[in-house]
Design a protein around this motif. Structure first.
Motif, PDB file in Angstrom:
ATOM      1  N   HIS A  48       0.850  -1.187   0.000  1.00  0.00           N
ATOM      2  CA  HIS A  48       0.000   0.000   0.000  1.00  0.00           C
ATOM      3  C   HIS A  48       0.887   1.239   0.000  1.00  0.00           C
ATOM      4  CE1 HIS A  48      -3.551  -2.403   0.842  1.00  0.00           C
ATOM      5  NE2 HIS A  48      -2.891  -3.001   1.822  1.00  0.00           N
ATOM      6  N   ILE A  98       2.370   6.816   4.049  1.00  0.00           N
ATOM      7  CA  ILE A  98       2.195   8.239   4.313  1.00  0.00           C
ATOM      8  C   ILE A  98       2.855   8.584   5.647  1.00  0.00           C
ATOM      9  CG2 ILE A  98       0.169   8.759   2.911  1.00  0.00           C
ATOM     10  CD1 ILE A  98      -0.231   7.801   6.509  1.00  0.00           C
ATOM     11  N   ALA A 101      -1.667   3.868   3.833  1.00  0.00           N
ATOM     12  CA  ALA A 101      -2.994   4.344   3.450  1.00  0.00           C
ATOM     13  C   ALA A 101      -3.839   3.122   3.117  1.00  0.00           C
ATOM     14  CB  ALA A 101      -2.902   5.264   2.239  1.00  0.00           C
ATOM     15  N   ASP A 102      -5.093   3.158   3.478  1.00  0.00           N
ATOM     16  CA  ASP A 102      -6.011   2.094   3.089  1.00  0.00           C
ATOM     17  C   ASP A 102      -6.260   2.192   1.585  1.00  0.00           C
ATOM     18  OD1 ASP A 102      -6.265   1.207   5.729  1.00  0.00           O
ATOM     19  OD2 ASP A 102      -7.948   2.572   6.124  1.00  0.00           O
ATOM     20  N   GLU A 161      -8.054   5.222  -0.090  1.00  0.00           N
ATOM     21  CA  GLU A 161      -8.132   6.331   0.863  1.00  0.00           C
ATOM     22  C   GLU A 161      -7.350   7.531   0.344  1.00  0.00           C
ATOM     23  OE1 GLU A 161      -7.497   6.952   5.690  1.00  0.00           O
ATOM     24  OE2 GLU A 161      -6.311   5.412   4.661  1.00  0.00           O
ATOM     25  N   ASP A 162      -7.907   8.705   0.504  1.00  0.00           N
ATOM     26  CA  ASP A 162      -7.204   9.932   0.172  1.00  0.00           C
ATOM     27  C   ASP A 162      -5.923   9.992   1.004  1.00  0.00           C
ATOM     28  OD1 ASP A 162      -7.231  12.838  -0.909  1.00  0.00           O
ATOM     29  OD2 ASP A 162      -6.978  13.056   1.278  1.00  0.00           O
ATOM     30  N   LEU A 163      -4.803  10.323   0.374  1.00  0.00           N
ATOM     31  CA  LEU A 163      -3.504  10.256   1.062  1.00  0.00           C
ATOM     32  C   LEU A 163      -3.379  11.270   2.194  1.00  0.00           C
ATOM     33  CD1 LEU A 163      -1.259   9.624  -2.062  1.00  0.00           C
ATOM     34  CD2 LEU A 163      -1.994   7.956  -0.334  1.00  0.00           C
ATOM     35  N   ALA A 181      -5.390   9.989   5.053  1.00  0.00           N
ATOM     36  CA  ALA A 181      -4.675   8.877   5.697  1.00  0.00           C
ATOM     37  C   ALA A 181      -3.568   9.415   6.604  1.00  0.00           C
ATOM     38  CB  ALA A 181      -4.094   7.939   4.638  1.00  0.00           C
ATOM     39  N   CYS A 182      -2.854  10.435   6.151  1.00  0.00           N
ATOM     40  CA  CYS A 182      -1.776  11.010   6.948  1.00  0.00           C
ATOM     41  C   CYS A 182      -2.325  11.673   8.210  1.00  0.00           C
ATOM     42  CB  CYS A 182      -1.000  12.015   6.100  1.00  0.00           C
ATOM     43  SG  CYS A 182       0.575  12.485   6.825  1.00  0.00           S
ATOM     44  N   GLU A 213      -3.314   8.865  10.627  1.00  0.00           N
ATOM     45  CA  GLU A 213      -2.159   8.218  11.263  1.00  0.00           C
ATOM     46  C   GLU A 213      -1.537   9.120  12.332  1.00  0.00           C
ATOM     47  OE1 GLU A 213      -0.688   5.224  11.251  1.00  0.00           O
ATOM     48  OE2 GLU A 213      -2.085   4.320   9.830  1.00  0.00           O
TER      49      GLU A 213
END
Length: 187
Positions: free
Chosen positions: A44, A47, A80-81, A84-86, A89-90, A93
């Motif tokens: 994946h 991020i 990131a899933d 999923e928008d990066l 996702a960041c 996290e």
């Protein structure tokens, strides 16, 4: 002579699960030259947040890394899933690992970790004026400490090998360069 694009002739899965796919490809690397197998790791997208607070300290996490048998300081982040928008996702996290949030985000870079074997990229986002606003929400498999570090203290961690993930070091320096914190000298 310019490089030649390789041609995949066939592929077979060695491992395929929710974390990664390792495939063995049969490739033509030049007319009539076959390389079989050539292993490719699909993961994946990664991020990472380079989160600075108002005092210009960066938020780092420290955790145990089993393959390297080492405790390392790192940038908060992960995978990131799929789909999923990066940036989302960041932000997720950073919040999960540290409890920190920010309203000022910008993309820094998206280099390949290792394009010789891997297909994914590692995406860095700068979070400015970040602050810890809630407790971390760690996964069952995570044991993480977090702390703010000044830029000189972070550079010292790098020199001592305590902040030692090469991708994270590169992303940290790219962020410093973006912020104008690195002095360039003519070549």
């Amino acid at each position: 002579m310019p490089p030649i694009r390789w041609t995949r002739l066939s592929t077979r899965d060695i491992i395929r699960d929710r974390w990664a796919r390792l495939r063995a490809d049969r490739v033509e690397i030049a007319p009539g030259k076959i390389l079989d197998p050539f292993y490719v790791l699909e993961e994946h997208e990664w991020i990472h947040a380079v989160a600075f607070n108002r005092d210009h300290h960066v938020l780092l996490v420290r955790q145990y890394r089993y393959p390297g048998d080492a405790f390392t300081w790192e940038l908060p982040g992960g995978m990131a899933d799929p789909g999923e928008d990066l940036l989302t996702a960041c932000q997720r996290e950073l919040r999960e690992e540290t409890g920190a949030t920010s309203t000022r985000w910008r993309h820094i870079a998206s280099p390949f970790p290792n394009p010789a074997r891997q297909t994914n990229r590692v995406h860095a986002y700068l979070a400015e004026d970040a602050a810890i606003t809630a407790p971390p929400q760690l996964d069952a498999s995570e044991s993480i400490e977090c702390a703010w570090h000044s830029i000189p203290a972070t550079l010292a961690l790098i020199r001592r090998g305590e902040f030692s993930q090469a991708n994270h070091i590169a992303l940290f320096y790219l962020t410093l360069d973006t912020l104008g914190r690195i002095t360039h000298h003519p070549a």
